[in-house]
Design a protein around this motif. Sequence first.
Motif, short mmCIF file in Angstrom:
data_model
loop_
_atom_site.label_atom_id
_atom_site.label_comp_id
_atom_site.label_asym_id
_atom_site.label_seq_id
_atom_site.Cartn_x
_atom_site.Cartn_y
_atom_site.Cartn_z
N ALA A 45 0.83 -1.21 0.00
CA ALA A 45 0.00 0.00 0.00
C ALA A 45 0.86 1.25 0.00
O ALA A 45 0.57 2.22 -0.72
CB ALA A 45 -0.92 -0.01 1.22
N GLY A 46 1.95 1.22 0.78
CA GLY A 46 2.84 2.38 0.82
C GLY A 46 3.47 2.66 -0.53
O GLY A 46 3.54 3.81 -0.98
N LEU A 49 1.10 4.12 -3.02
CA LEU A 49 0.74 5.51 -2.75
C LEU A 49 1.90 6.46 -2.94
O LEU A 49 1.74 7.66 -2.76
CB LEU A 49 0.22 5.65 -1.31
CG LEU A 49 -1.21 5.23 -1.07
CD1 LEU A 49 -1.50 5.22 0.41
CD2 LEU A 49 -2.15 6.16 -1.78
N LEU A 181 8.60 1.66 2.94
CA LEU A 181 7.65 2.58 3.55
C LEU A 181 8.32 3.92 3.83
O LEU A 181 7.69 4.98 3.69
CB LEU A 181 7.09 1.99 4.84
CG LEU A 181 5.98 0.99 4.64
CD1 LEU A 181 5.66 0.28 5.92
CD2 LEU A 181 4.75 1.70 4.13
N ALA B 76 3.97 3.71 9.82
CA ALA B 76 4.58 4.16 8.57
C ALA B 76 3.53 4.33 7.48
O ALA B 76 3.53 5.31 6.74
CB ALA B 76 5.65 3.16 8.13
N LEU B 77 2.61 3.38 7.41
CA LEU B 77 1.55 3.48 6.41
C LEU B 77 0.68 4.70 6.68
O LEU B 77 0.29 5.42 5.75
CB LEU B 77 0.70 2.21 6.43
CG LEU B 77 -0.40 2.16 5.39
CD1 LEU B 77 0.18 2.24 4.00
CD2 LEU B 77 -1.22 0.90 5.53
N VAL B 80 2.44 7.76 5.44
CA VAL B 80 2.32 7.87 3.98
C VAL B 80 0.95 8.41 3.60
O VAL B 80 0.82 9.32 2.76
CB VAL B 80 2.58 6.49 3.34
CG1 VAL B 80 2.26 6.54 1.85
CG2 VAL B 80 4.01 6.07 3.53
N LEU B 81 -0.09 7.88 4.25
CA LEU B 81 -1.45 8.34 3.94
C LEU B 81 -1.63 9.80 4.32
O LEU B 81 -2.25 10.57 3.58
CB LEU B 81 -2.46 7.47 4.69
CG LEU B 81 -2.68 6.08 4.13
CD1 LEU B 81 -3.59 5.29 5.07
CD2 LEU B 81 -3.30 6.14 2.77
N ARG B 84 0.07 12.03 1.83
CA ARG B 84 -0.71 12.05 0.60
C ARG B 84 -1.93 12.96 0.76
O ARG B 84 -2.25 13.76 -0.12
CB ARG B 84 -1.12 10.61 0.27
CG ARG B 84 -1.79 10.44 -1.05
CD ARG B 84 -0.79 10.51 -2.17
NE ARG B 84 -1.43 10.20 -3.44
CZ ARG B 84 -0.84 10.37 -4.60
NH1 ARG B 84 0.39 10.85 -4.64
NH2 ARG B 84 -1.45 10.06 -5.71
#
Lengths: 199, 113
Positions: A45-46, A49, A181, B76-77, B80-81, B84
């Motif tokens: 997912a990272g 994106l 990530l 970490a995810l 990133v979100l 964004r």
Amino acid sequence: MDLPALLGASLEDSGVSHPVTAVLLNFRSYDTLLEIGVLVIAGIAGISLASTPSLEDPELRSSDALLHALLRWFVPLMLMLAAYLLWAGSYRPGGAFQAGAVLAGTGVLMRLGGLPMDFIRPKLLLRGGLVLGFAVFLLVAVTGAVSGSAFLAYPEHAAGALIFTIEIGLTLSIGMILLALFVAAPVSEGSEPEEGDES
Amino acid sequence: MSVHLLYALAGVFLCGIGLAGFVALRHLLRQLLAFNVVGSGCFLILVGLAQHHRGPDPVPQALVLTGIVVSIAATALAIVLIRRYFHLTGRTSLDGGPAAGGQTAGPSGNTAE
């Protein structure tokens, strides 16, 4: 018999001599299998994106001379530390996750220092590295199920070797996922043109 | 009161701080940090309470180790979100209001971006 005593009594059958590693990779390996699955999903997912197409932006590199000089010492040392942690995990604190974290830290340092890292580009090698640990783990688990015993049950004579093989794959995958990530969240200014238009 | 109970109580305290921060703060990065504080408190409770007469219990330790790795990946995810989201909308909170911070406390309500 309570749980710690039960663990101590069956520690010899697990293939490793450290109780935490035995729990992680033998007695409760379901958890670890699902954990690496979660990590793979987060990594994919990272990456998907990521706003930089190449994941290798020369503007993000530091030109600090001290960092460059330190890198030549730190990178081999950290790789060696990661290998030691991986190897030591079978009989003392350590293991795949710590080693993977050190690997990822090495990668972050190399990236900030501007060393070329072709494998981090979103190609076959990166995808293979991301799923390597999960694939090895799943392969071992399914092999156990196909050969007549239970899912995720290791054959007794090869348990130690199998656990070590899984841990090598896990280490590489964890390092690569965490690094991906990190790379996927660029530290540059918001200069991506396709996004600036929309805001 | 044993020292392990002290660890567990510190974990409860951390959980409280984190929950209060998660409810009170509106900036997404601060909320993420508060959420991580809650997670650390939970790990501390698990490790602190899981002692027995021959030393630490390895089963909860292994579970906490698993939890730490998962929480790192989730953090970490989330970063990133959040980045964004910031790039797409210019906002740092999920409120309907304008950019950057809202009613977050402290002199540096905005991010350095």
